[in-house]
Design a protein around this motif. Structure first.
Motif, PDB file in Angstrom:
ATOM      1  N   LYS A  37      -1.241   2.972   4.002  1.00 33.48           N
ATOM      2  CA  LYS A  37      -0.188   2.010   4.372  1.00 33.48           C
ATOM      3  C   LYS A  37      -0.376   1.497   5.791  1.00 33.48           C
ATOM      4  CE  LYS A  37       3.150   3.359   0.946  1.00 33.48           C
ATOM      5  NZ  LYS A  37       4.491   3.813   0.586  1.00 33.48           N
ATOM      6  N   THR A  38      -0.855   2.365   6.669  1.00 30.02           N
ATOM      7  CA  THR A  38      -1.129   1.921   8.041  1.00 30.02           C
ATOM      8  C   THR A  38      -2.166   0.807   8.010  1.00 30.02           C
ATOM      9  OG1 THR A  38      -0.641   4.118   8.905  1.00 30.02           O
ATOM     10  CG2 THR A  38      -1.940   2.662  10.328  1.00 30.02           C
ATOM     11  N   GLU A  39      -3.241   1.036   7.244  1.00 23.48           N
ATOM     12  CA  GLU A  39      -4.311   0.036   7.172  1.00 23.48           C
ATOM     13  C   GLU A  39      -3.788  -1.268   6.551  1.00 23.48           C
ATOM     14  OE1 GLU A  39      -7.883   1.406   5.170  1.00 23.48           O
ATOM     15  OE2 GLU A  39      -9.063  -0.229   6.007  1.00 23.48           O
ATOM     16  N   LEU A  40      -3.031  -1.136   5.454  1.00 20.68           N
ATOM     17  CA  LEU A  40      -2.534  -2.331   4.757  1.00 20.68           C
ATOM     18  C   LEU A  40      -1.525  -3.116   5.594  1.00 20.68           C
ATOM     19  CD1 LEU A  40      -1.981  -1.071   1.080  1.00 20.68           C
ATOM     20  CD2 LEU A  40      -3.972  -2.239   2.052  1.00 20.68           C
ATOM     21  N   GLY A  80       1.395  -5.884  -1.003  1.00 21.35           N
ATOM     22  CA  GLY A  80       2.848  -5.845  -0.790  1.00 21.35           C
ATOM     23  C   GLY A  80       3.516  -4.831  -1.712  1.00 21.35           C
ATOM     24  N   ALA A  81       3.085  -4.835  -2.987  1.00 20.06           N
ATOM     25  CA  ALA A  81       3.668  -3.893  -3.959  1.00 20.06           C
ATOM     26  C   ALA A  81       3.389  -2.457  -3.532  1.00 20.06           C
ATOM     27  CB  ALA A  81       3.107  -4.156  -5.345  1.00 20.06           C
ATOM     28  N   PHE A  82       2.172  -2.215  -3.038  1.00 17.49           N
ATOM     29  CA  PHE A  82       1.830  -0.850  -2.615  1.00 17.49           C
ATOM     30  C   PHE A  82       2.644  -0.444  -1.387  1.00 17.49           C
ATOM     31  CE2 PHE A  82      -0.412   2.630  -0.656  1.00 17.49           C
ATOM     32  CZ  PHE A  82      -0.734   3.433  -1.749  1.00 17.49           C
ATOM     33  N   LEU A  83       2.798  -1.370  -0.441  1.00 14.41           N
ATOM     34  CA  LEU A  83       3.567  -1.044   0.772  1.00 14.41           C
ATOM     35  C   LEU A  83       5.012  -0.674   0.414  1.00 14.41           C
ATOM     36  CD1 LEU A  83       2.263  -3.742   3.300  1.00 14.41           C
ATOM     37  CD2 LEU A  83       2.059  -1.255   3.545  1.00 14.41           C
TER      38      LEU A  83
END
Ligand SMILES: [Zn+2]
Length: 299
Positions: free
Chosen positions: A8-11, A119-122
């Motif tokens: 999530k940090t990377e994304l 976005g969905a993953f975040l």
């Protein structure tokens, strides 16, 4: 920090083109904890994800909501202001299915598909540390969004499945290759590489273990065989029958007693290669038989 957190940090640090920013924002909102004309909300362990969610609300409504901390340390974005929720719904409602439900809809460009998945993953994704297990999942707010997400992943060549866990529609990936591909597609390339590294390490470790086991088994077999040969020779010595054996067997028996732990192959080398391994084994077989022992190797 967890692998999920690092992803999530990377994304959350990826800069989007305008087309992608819109799709990422739609996904953040659609896959949040609440997404309706009454309230919009997200609860997350990740500050960067909360920030991107607040950016998404701002993109569609012009109002950036506050981020608060819950007692457990999670980040919370909560929007109840009807002006803001109406503005956001107005944008999201552009894509509705036949049942008038908000949906993912058609995403034209590949870059935007990546951004949508990001976005969905975040908002709704987690991925297990690959050292422990290969598992990536999205907690989807509804069955039809879960189905649409699976279809979107499938179009990108990634196989995902759906299950119902505690009333939540979960879309999950179990294969390391699929997880690697999705991480790369979403833009988490560094963590995708880490996953590949972890997998390679596992593969190498498994191969090494197999080889060590194989070698251990071979060593155990050869030690057992040498033990039996010495036992036979000792019996023949004690009963005075050794000297009655043909010379080629006596030579080999002597060599074995002088080199109690050598493998057959080493003995062959000592003999100067005049015999093969199976030739030497055959002679030991005769010695063992002469001593009255059975020639079947112990398991
Ligand atoms: Zn785009």
């Amino acid at each position: 920090m967890s692998f999920s957190y690092d992803v999530k940090t990377e994304l959350s640090q990826i800069e989007n083109a305008a087309c992608c920013e819109t799709q990422q924002a739609r996904a953040l909102l659609l896959f949040g904890r609440a997404c309706s004309g009454v309230s919009l909300s997200l609860l997350t362990e990740h500050e960067g994800a909360a920030n991107r969610y607040a950016d998404a609300v701002a993109l569609f409504s012009g109002v950036k909501p506050d981020i608060s901390r819950s007692e457990s340390g999670n980040y919370k974005v909560q929007v109840d202001d009807r002006n803001v929720t109406d503005a956001v719904m107005g944008e999201l409602s552009a894509a509705r299915n036949a049942k008038k439900q908000l949906c993912i809809g058609k995403i034209e460009r590949d870059c935007c598909v990546s951004a949508f998945l990001r976005g969905a993953f975040l908002s709704a994704g987690t991925v297990t540390n690959p050292d422990v297990e290969y598992h990536l999942e999205f907690s989807c707010p509804s069955a039809h969004l879960a189905e649409e997400l699976i279809a979107l992943l499938q179009k990108a060549g990634i196989e995902a499945r759906r299950t119902l866990r505690g009333g939540v529609n979960v879309v999950y990936l179990k294969k390391s290759e699929a997880i690697e591909e999705l991480l790369t597609l979403m833009g988490a390339t560094e963590n995708s590489l880490l996953l590949m590294g972890a997998k390679m390490y596992k593969d190498v470790r498994n191969t090494v273990n197999r080889r060590v086991n194989f070698e251990n088994a071979n060593t155990a077999r050869s030690v057992a065989a040498a033990g039996k040969q010495r036992q036979a020779i000792e019996i023949l010595q004690k009963t005075g029958r050794l000297k009655e054996l043909p010379e080629e067997l006596r030579t080999l028996a002597e060599m074995r007693m002088e080199n109690p732990e050598s493998t057959t192959k080493e003995l062959v080398e000592m003999l100067g290669g005049t015999l093969t391994v199976s030739g030497v084994n055959h002679r030991f077989g005769r010695i063992i038989k002469a001593a009255g022992l059975s020639d079947t190797p112990k398991k």
